[in-house]
Design a protein around this motif. Structure first.
Motif, PDB file in Angstrom:
ATOM      1  N   MET A 336       0.849  -1.190   0.000  1.00 16.88           N
ATOM      2  CA  MET A 336       0.000   0.000   0.000  1.00 16.88           C
ATOM      3  C   MET A 336       0.887   1.243   0.000  1.00 16.88           C
ATOM      4  O   MET A 336       1.838   1.332   0.786  1.00 16.88           O
ATOM      5  CB  MET A 336      -0.903   0.024   1.234  1.00 16.88           C
ATOM      6  N   VAL A 337       0.560   2.179  -0.893  1.00 11.72           N
ATOM      7  CA  VAL A 337       1.328   3.424  -0.974  1.00 11.72           C
ATOM      8  C   VAL A 337       0.372   4.607  -0.915  1.00 11.72           C
ATOM      9  O   VAL A 337      -0.780   4.522  -1.356  1.00 11.72           O
ATOM     10  CB  VAL A 337       2.184   3.482  -2.259  1.00 11.72           C
ATOM     11  N   LYS A 338       0.865   5.723  -0.377  1.00 13.82           N
ATOM     12  CA  LYS A 338       0.019   6.897  -0.161  1.00 13.82           C
ATOM     13  C   LYS A 338       0.308   7.963  -1.213  1.00 13.82           C
ATOM     14  O   LYS A 338       1.464   8.257  -1.520  1.00 13.82           O
ATOM     15  CB  LYS A 338       0.267   7.465   1.239  1.00 13.82           C
ATOM     16  N   ILE A 364      -2.491  -0.616 -14.791  1.00 19.54           N
ATOM     17  CA  ILE A 364      -3.644  -0.803 -13.908  1.00 19.54           C
ATOM     18  C   ILE A 364      -3.172  -0.921 -12.467  1.00 19.54           C
ATOM     19  O   ILE A 364      -2.412  -1.836 -12.119  1.00 19.54           O
ATOM     20  CB  ILE A 364      -4.444  -2.065 -14.291  1.00 19.54           C
ATOM     21  N   VAL A 365      -3.593   0.018 -11.628  1.00 13.21           N
ATOM     22  CA  VAL A 365      -3.312   0.007 -10.194  1.00 13.21           C
ATOM     23  C   VAL A 365      -4.636   0.138  -9.460  1.00 13.21           C
ATOM     24  O   VAL A 365      -5.525   0.874  -9.905  1.00 13.21           O
ATOM     25  CB  VAL A 365      -2.354   1.162  -9.808  1.00 13.21           C
ATOM     26  N   LEU A 366      -4.787  -0.561  -8.358  1.00 12.25           N
ATOM     27  CA  LEU A 366      -6.059  -0.523  -7.626  1.00 12.25           C
ATOM     28  C   LEU A 366      -6.137   0.725  -6.755  1.00 12.25           C
ATOM     29  O   LEU A 366      -5.236   0.971  -5.937  1.00 12.25           O
ATOM     30  CB  LEU A 366      -6.199  -1.767  -6.751  1.00 12.25           C
ATOM     31  N   PRO A 367      -7.187   1.536  -6.915  1.00 16.90           N
ATOM     32  CA  PRO A 367      -7.327   2.713  -6.045  1.00 16.90           C
ATOM     33  C   PRO A 367      -7.577   2.300  -4.602  1.00 16.90           C
ATOM     34  O   PRO A 367      -8.261   1.308  -4.331  1.00 16.90           O
ATOM     35  CB  PRO A 367      -8.540   3.441  -6.634  1.00 16.90           C
ATOM     36  N   GLY A 368      -7.044   3.087  -3.687  1.00 13.49           N
ATOM     37  CA  GLY A 368      -7.191   2.767  -2.275  1.00 13.49           C
ATOM     38  C   GLY A 368      -8.636   2.723  -1.811  1.00 13.49           C
ATOM     39  O   GLY A 368      -8.967   1.978  -0.888  1.00 13.49           O
ATOM     40  N   MET A 369      -9.495   3.518  -2.447  1.00 14.11           N
ATOM     41  CA  MET A 369     -10.901   3.505  -2.023  1.00 14.11           C
ATOM     42  C   MET A 369     -11.528   2.124  -2.183  1.00 14.11           C
ATOM     43  O   MET A 369     -12.502   1.801  -1.492  1.00 14.11           O
ATOM     44  CB  MET A 369     -11.714   4.559  -2.795  1.00 14.11           C
ATOM     45  N   ALA A 370     -10.968   1.293  -3.069  1.00 18.14           N
ATOM     46  CA  ALA A 370     -11.485  -0.064  -3.246  1.00 18.14           C
ATOM     47  C   ALA A 370     -11.269  -0.919  -2.009  1.00 18.14           C
ATOM     48  O   ALA A 370     -12.007  -1.878  -1.766  1.00 18.14           O
ATOM     49  CB  ALA A 370     -10.824  -0.721  -4.455  1.00 18.14           C
ATOM     50  N   VAL A 371     -10.259  -0.590  -1.212  1.00 19.56           N
ATOM     51  CA  VAL A 371      -9.944  -1.366  -0.016  1.00 19.56           C
ATOM     52  C   VAL A 371     -10.140  -0.554   1.260  1.00 19.56           C
ATOM     53  O   VAL A 371      -9.693  -0.944   2.337  1.00 19.56           O
ATOM     54  CB  VAL A 371      -8.501  -1.924  -0.088  1.00 19.56           C
ATOM     55  N   TRP A 376      -4.990   6.418  -1.348  1.00 21.93           N
ATOM     56  CA  TRP A 376      -3.902   5.450  -1.325  1.00 21.93           C
ATOM     57  C   TRP A 376      -4.011   4.595  -2.587  1.00 21.93           C
ATOM     58  O   TRP A 376      -5.018   4.655  -3.309  1.00 21.93           O
ATOM     59  CB  TRP A 376      -3.976   4.550  -0.090  1.00 21.93           C
ATOM     60  N   LEU A 377      -3.009   3.763  -2.843  1.00 25.10           N
ATOM     61  CA  LEU A 377      -3.019   2.820  -3.955  1.00 25.10           C
ATOM     62  C   LEU A 377      -2.555   1.461  -3.454  1.00 25.10           C
ATOM     63  O   LEU A 377      -1.683   1.379  -2.580  1.00 25.10           O
ATOM     64  CB  LEU A 377      -2.068   3.264  -5.075  1.00 25.10           C
ATOM     65  N   ARG A 378      -3.134   0.390  -4.005  1.00 31.15           N
ATOM     66  CA  ARG A 378      -2.584  -0.944  -3.771  1.00 31.15           C
ATOM     67  C   ARG A 378      -1.851  -1.376  -5.031  1.00 31.15           C
ATOM     68  O   ARG A 378      -2.442  -1.417  -6.117  1.00 31.15           O
ATOM     69  CB  ARG A 378      -3.677  -1.971  -3.451  1.00 31.15           C
TER      70      ARG A 378
END
Length: 408
Positions: A336-338, A364-371, A376-378
């Motif tokens: 996880m990165v901010k 393609i990177v998963l947005p943090g709001m998804a988790v 943030w990004l996963r």
């Protein structure tokens, strides 16, 4: 219609299911893939998914492949399986998990499921009595929220603390729980954070659950995928302190998520399994060979590759001023990165960042709001090292292009 009247049909979609599907990882990734520029000749870099099986370095062991072939050729597994799973597979699963426990599981403790996803679905369905609530980690794996919504089980979130290696905020857990709380969920090794809990922290979690009188549901789908200072410790080690329900599968450690075979370790959920589907019987037939015969060098190779990827990702992220990695991953397949949006022009949040990144760079990177972590990004690290390097370079170029005054 006759007389100008409008026909009214008596069917419509399940709105709760539609809403639930929109908060899954798959739902977010499908949306991002839709925004990839079809005219971009570069290959799309998938840093948002958790399935490295397409990459040559992550091919599963030949022992597992041979086990499937052997199971099919016996012609003993063309039938329906028992509700709880075939006995040899349950016995092998019990033996496999018992290697790490201070006690021995029996086959009767094991229920086979269609991957870990069905194990999540089953246990949340069983616990969803009227008025009940469940405590979920934030950030976490959004399938729990989706299944809770389908079962009308109230969700309450406790935070994981990035500055403390994503440990559980146990004070928040105690504040959230009440007489209707049925369980708390932990994911270890961590998805999406890449953390691995120590023996001491897991014991504190068990003690907190005992104090509150609740179950601990432990998602260990990434068991033994660790490459840092903390070894994997199963939560079941503390089953004498608080009741523990363990979820897992062969999907991640063996790199076969498409085979869809998981397990649930619990006293009794047969009633729910009687009204659900089973893993393919021939997959169950292969389980004893897979669990008993896989050589340690296969696991060591996968760990080595992911450790190298974790090191590479951590170092490359340091070169991008608008992204910070507070904790070097030590387990699972992610970090996880901010985002520091103050350094970026015309990007309002993590979702907009990911949509524009997909369109402009085919990454393609998963947005943090998804988790559960906005802005943030996963980032998935379980891919070929050269592909990871390429993807991170594209992210860096994207950030430089969108930097305020191009000073990044």
């Amino acid at each position: 219609m006759e007389n100008g009247t409008k026909q009214i049909w008596g069917f419509r979609g399940n709105e709760e299911l539609k809403i639930a599907s929109e908060i899954t990882v798959r739902g977010f990734l499908n949306l991002l893939m839709f925004h990839v520029n079809k005219d971009d000749d570069r290959p799309t870099v998938p840093l948002g998914h958790g399935d490295p099986s397409a990459f040559p370095s992550f091919r599963t062991t030949g022992i597992a492949e041979d086990a499937i072939v052997d199971a099919l050729r016996t012609a003993n597994y063309n039938c329906y399986a028992p509700t709880v799973g075939v006995l040899p597979a349950r016995r092998s699963t019990a033996d496999y998990l018992s290697r790490d426990l201070p006690y021995k599981l029996s086959p009767d403790d094991v229920y086979l499921t269609i991957g870990c996803a069905q194990a999540i679905e089953v246990i949340l369905t069983v616990l969803a009595r009227p008025g009940a609530n469940i405590l979920l980690p934030r950030p976490g794996f959004p399938y729990y929220e989706a299944r809770a919504a389908c079962s009308r089980l109230e969700v309450r979130h406790f935070d994981l603390l990035p500055e403390k290696g994503w440990k559980v905020n146990l004070e928040a857990v105690e504040a959230l729980a009440d007489q209707n709380t049925v369980a708390m969920v932990i994911i270890n090794p961590g998805n999406p954070c890449g953390n691995v809990y120590s023996h001491q922290h897991l014991e504190k979690i068990a003690e907190t659950a005992r104090k509150l009188g609740i179950l601990v549901i432990t998602d260990e789908v990434y068991n033994h995928l660790t490459y840092g200072s903390n070894p994997f410790v199963p939560m079941g080690t503390f089953g004498s302190i608080a009741p523990v329900i363990t979820l897992g599968s062969i999907s991640k450690r063996w790199i076969v998520p498409g085979w869809r075979c998981g397990w649930l370790i619990v006293d009794s959920i047969k009633g729910c399994l009687d009204v659900s589907s089973d893993p393919a019987t021939f997959i169950q037939g292969a389980i004893p060979q897979i669990l008993e015969n896989t050589k340690e060098d296969f696991f060591s190779k996968i760990i080595y590759i992911i450790r190298e990827a974790a090191n590479l990702c951590y170092e490359r992220i340091k070169e991008i001023p608008c992204i910070t990695c507070p904790y070097k991953p030590e387990g699972s397949m992610y970090t996880m990165v901010k985002l520091n949006l103050c350094l970026l022009e015309d990007i309002g949040d993590d979702m907009e960042f990911c949509l524009k990144l997909a369109k402009e760079e085919s990454v393609i990177v998963l947005p943090g709001m998804a988790v559960g972590m906005k802005n943030w990004l996963r980032i998935t690290i379980a891919i070929e090292l050269s592909t990871l390097e390429d993807g991170l370079a594209r992210i860096k170029a994207f950030c430089q292009r969108h930097a305020k005054n191009n000073k990044i």
